[in-house]
Design an enzyme around this catalytic site. Structure first.
Site, short mmCIF file in Angstrom:
data_model
loop_
_atom_site.label_atom_id
_atom_site.label_comp_id
_atom_site.label_asym_id
_atom_site.label_seq_id
_atom_site.Cartn_x
_atom_site.Cartn_y
_atom_site.Cartn_z
CB SER A 61 -0.91 0.01 1.23
OG SER A 61 -0.15 0.29 2.40
CB SER A 63 0.40 3.34 4.70
OG SER A 63 1.30 2.26 4.90
CE LYS A 118 0.77 1.29 8.75
NZ LYS A 118 0.16 1.88 7.54
CB SER A 226 -0.79 6.14 7.24
OG SER A 226 -0.27 5.02 7.93
#
Length: 269
Positions: A61, A63, A118, A226
């Protein structure tokens, strides 16, 4: 991979102790046994490498834009934060602790079968505040440099979005972040009832959270687009998989416009 390892190993051992003693000496091994004997050592080596040393991951993705693009293949160091038993992910040897600014892969708290990636923003005991697009940790604003740069990307394949790219200094890591002026700092309707939710305070301007002991607060570099700790909570130490250290392949650039040699082998800040 664990199933393949156990299956080929079981077939090999079964043949050693029960199959081969009852076959004629000149008889060939059954084809299933031959495959097991050939593949078991290879699977074992790969399993050990992926469990204790390094493992490749693909970014699914946007994010972590602009640090990591959709389709990037990265290398994750599995022992940076300690040696863990495979499958159960139990730490058996302490090595290092995550630091602010590290890009970390972890098991998603709401569904541990999923791996998320992350950036570590809050350490145990930190007070993390994100209001009006600015991050503050323990009362000290995180340094941010705005160079007037823009970054465009497709959001969910439907809308083309132009974001502002700024540069943030988290610990020893200086990295780019994306800010979407028309998006809120936190989407209040998406905040779930997660463990230690009482440690956080939300309003229309943003949020503040105190990180519980043994847990971490994670945010994507694509700050306003995100799905991260703002919405589903803190990441326990037991969910840590490893530290992302390198972009080793960017498939989309290779297929469509040729490899970008500056990105292949690029270290992740």
């Amino acid at each position: 991979m664990l199933v393949a390892l156990l299956l080929t190993g079981a077939i090999w051992l079964f043949d050693i102790y029960l199959g081969k003693p009852h076959r004629a000496k000149e008889a060939k091994d059954p084809i299933l046994v031959e495959y097991a004997k050939s593949f078991f050592p290879v699977i074992l080596v790969v399993f050990l490498l992926r469990s204790f040393l390094v493992e490749p991951f693909k970014i699914p993705s946007g994010s972590m834009l602009p640090t990591l693009l959709v389709g990037d293949f990265i290398i994750v160091n599995k022992y940076t934060y300690g040696i863990r038993l495979p499958v159960v992910n139990t730490k058996i040897i302490e090595v290092n602790q995550p630091q602010r600014g590290d890009v970390m892969v972890f098991r998603y708290p709401e569904d541990p079968s999923l791996d998320y990636i992350k950036r570590v923003v809050g350490l145990p005991g930190d007070r993390v505040v994100y209001r009006d697009k600015r991050l503050t940790i323990n009362g000290k604003p995180v340094a941010m440099e705005d160079r007037g740069e823009e970054f465009g990307y497709e959001k969910s394949g439907l809308n083309y979005v132009t974001a502002k790219r700024a540069y943030e200094q988290l610990g020893s890591h200086k990295h780019a972040v994306l800010l979407l002026p028309e998006f809120p700092s936190v989407r209040l309707g998406d905040v779930r009832a997660f463990p230690s939710r009482a440690n956080c305070d939300y309003n229309e301007d943003g949020f503040s959270c105190t990180v519980p002991p043994g847990q971490y607060f994670m945010m994507g570099d694509n700050r306003d687009d995100s799905n991260d700790s703002r919405y589903w909570g803190f990441v326990p130490d037991r969910n840590i998989v490893g530290k992302a250290i390198m972009i080793w392949w960017h498939a989309r650039e290779f297929v469509f416009v040729g490899m970008d040699l500056k990105r292949v082998g690029q270290m992740i800040n």
